[in-house]
Scaffold this active site. Structure first.
Site, short mmCIF file in Angstrom:
data_model
loop_
_atom_site.label_atom_id
_atom_site.label_comp_id
_atom_site.label_asym_id
_atom_site.label_seq_id
_atom_site.Cartn_x
_atom_site.Cartn_y
_atom_site.Cartn_z
N LYS A 12 0.85 -1.19 0.00
CA LYS A 12 0.00 0.00 0.00
C LYS A 12 0.90 1.25 0.00
CE LYS A 12 -3.97 1.59 2.76
NZ LYS A 12 -4.85 1.23 3.91
N SER A 43 -9.83 -1.58 7.16
CA SER A 43 -9.15 -1.45 5.87
C SER A 43 -8.24 -2.61 5.48
CB SER A 43 -8.34 -0.15 5.84
OG SER A 43 -9.19 0.95 5.75
N SER A 75 -9.50 0.36 2.87
CA SER A 75 -8.71 1.21 2.00
C SER A 75 -7.51 0.50 1.39
CB SER A 75 -8.21 2.43 2.78
OG SER A 75 -7.35 2.02 3.83
#
Lengths: 473, 68
Positions: A83, A182, A158
């Site tokens: 990420k 997330s 996310s």
């Protein structure tokens, strides 16, 4: 071995082949880059490929392996991507946003440094929700991420790119972050495993904050043994993060330990409010754990809606404080959704926020002396509904869209307030051929208990095969 | 709009003004509702709090209950 074959391997197995010299780090890295290039036109999981730097790092690893003193770390030569929210020396992370840091990072985030010290080679950065403040995987700045099981459906967020890249076999695992779900939501949307560790188990130093009282960093992986491997590399004290703590635990051994006799707390009244088909998948998953020797005990889960409001007290105020300067100076550079969420944060007074912090040990104690008094872990849905499409959760969806997005968080964000470790594991597939998931919530620092159950579950249902994708036709 | 929502709206508008952040009129009702809801939640928690409940007590509580 072809690039696809290498994409099937978990990180621990790939590292073993690399340490022995059965394949080279250069071959593994080239294959990972090829998989990313093949899948990305469909998935938009990768935001930047670092081909030259990664191949140079791989060559350096191969040279080191030829040394007579070579030992090789647990992730020796394994090509990875994460990420895009972690500091890396000399780089500016995208944060999934239009607003970015004004200067390159002067040092690596602790998690990035620990993975590199374990031998990993980073070759790409992955898509994410803007500032990690979104649960669907939409991103209006760098493009929406798409689910490898059905590109019309959301990945969850996310940690959208992390889940999609792992599910598609681009990487065996990827780091994500979890503030309100997330890691757990995208893992369940994409049919893989993920773990939100106990708050403070893994250092957050050098990671983009969303709401530090709730923020955690953890891995998403196809294979539960890789979750354990990553925890063994990352967990522990860090002078740069006072919350980071190092309890003695053998995460990797836990995966092979029997869950015989572990008590799984289940509150069947939760089933009444979820999609019946998802309830059936949850029943199937629970029966696998019981077949493995765990024991079901009936528990009463406290009101999750109320617990979610406690989490909101912390999340909204903290997020808005971190963004206060940009909200004042550059509000137009946020997407409409994230700007609206940040506006909500101004609705939380300092007094309300601090009551939310002060009450946290009391509420934790309620759970430890309540449902956890009879159970070692608690079994809960991840989503309680099927995976929506990108269109159903896009702007312009009105009231229905708002409700759909809220429904994705209803079982994950409340639990974040407790700071407890929580593992998401995949269920079977629904009538649309889509995966789903469930959560196992543990006591403080009881990641090994979750891994025992995760290992036994996986031994019976198998490791999810990568969903290989090519460009959209 | 109820009295508490109205108070919430006034609070939020003032807080945003002092922070230099603008709130479009179409969002005012939503944000006021959030303010009202979360203040009610805070009051509920307040009922259980004593002076012994420290802002930094959570990490201590987690570590004291550590399980491995």
């Amino acid at each position: 071995m072809t690039e696809t074959d290498l994409g099937m391997l978990p990180a621990y197995a790939l590292a073993a082949l690399l340490r022995k010299g059965d394949i080279t780090a250069l071959e593994a890295t080239k294959a990972a880059i090829a998989r990313a290039e093949a899948a990305n036109p469909t998935l938009n999981a990768v935001v930047s490929l670092e081909t030259d730097e990664a191949l140079a790092a791989a060559e350096k690893a191969d040279q080191a392996r030829r040394s007579p003193h070579f030992q090789g770390g647990p992730l020796f030569g394994v090509p990875l991507a994460h990420k895009d929210m972690f500091n890396r020396t000399g780089r500016i992370a995208s944060w999934g946003a239009k607003i970015r840091a004004t200067a390159p990072a002067s040092q690596d985030a602790t998690v990035i440094a620990r993975l590199r010290d374990a031998g990993a080679v980073q070759f790409a950065s992955l898509n994410m929700a803007e500032f990690a403040f979104g649960i669907t995987g939409h991103n209006y700045h760098i493009g929406h991420c798409r689910n490898p099981h059905d590109p019309a459906r959301i990945t969850g967020g996310s940690s959208s790119g992390s889940a999609a890249a792992v599910a598609a076999g681009i990487v065996p695992f990827a780091l994500g972050s979890d503030t309100g779900g997330s890691i757990r939501v995208p893992a369940s949307c994409c049919g893989i495993a993920g773990i939100r560790p106990t708050w403070g188990l893994i250092s957050r130093s050098g990671a983009m904050p969303l709401a530090p009282s709730l923020d955690t960093i953890g891995p998403l992986a196809r294979d539960v043994a890789d979750l354990a491997l990553v925890l063994s590399v990352l967990a522990g004290a860090d002078p740069a993060d006072a919350t980071a703590h190092a309890p003695a635990a053998d995460y990797r051994a836990a995966v092979a330990e029997t869950p015989e006799g572990l008590r799984i707390g289940v509150d069947r009244t939760l089933w009444e409010s979820i999609d019946p088909e998802i309830a059936r998948l949850l029943d199937q998953a629970l029966s696998v754990l019981l077949d493995a020797g765990a024991v079901e005990v009936s528990v009463t889960i406290p009101d999750l809606l109320e617990l979610d409001r406690y989490a909101q007290l912390l999340q909204f105020g903290e997020a808005s404080a971190f963004h206060a300067k940009w909200m004042r100076d550059r509000p137009e550079d946020y997407s409409d959704q994230v700007r609206a969420r940040l506006q909500d944060g101004y609705a939380v007074s300092a007094v309300d926020y601090i009551q939310g912090l002060r009450a946290r040990p009391l509420i934790l104690n309620d759970w430890l002396t309540g449902p956890f008094d009879r159970a070692d872990v608690l079994f809960l849905p991840s989503l309680g509904r099927g995976i929506p499409t990108l269109a159903e959760t896009d702007v312009g969806g009105g009231e229905a869209m708002t409700k759909t997005i809220a429904s994705l968080l209803r079982f994950t964000r409340p639990l974040s307030y407790l700071g407890l470790p929580c593992m998401a594991l995949p269920t079977g597939k629904d009538a649309n051929g889509m995966p789903n998931g469930f959560q196992l919530l543990g006591k403080p620092y009881a990641e090994t208990t979750l891994l025992r159950l995760g290992g036994a579950y996986q031994a019976r249902v198998g490791v999810p095969a990568p969903r290989l994708t090519g460009p959209l036709k | 709009m109820s009295a508490s929502s109205s108070e919430g709206l006034q609070f939020v508008i003032e807080a945003l003004r002092r922070q230099g952040v603008s709130l479009p009129p179409e969002r005012r009702a939503d944000v006021a509702q959030t303010a009202s809801k979360l203040t009610a939640t805070s009051r509920l928690l307040e009922e259980r709090l004593t002076l012994a409940n420290d802002v930094h007590g959570f990490l201590t509580a987690l570590r004291q209950r550590a399980t491995s």
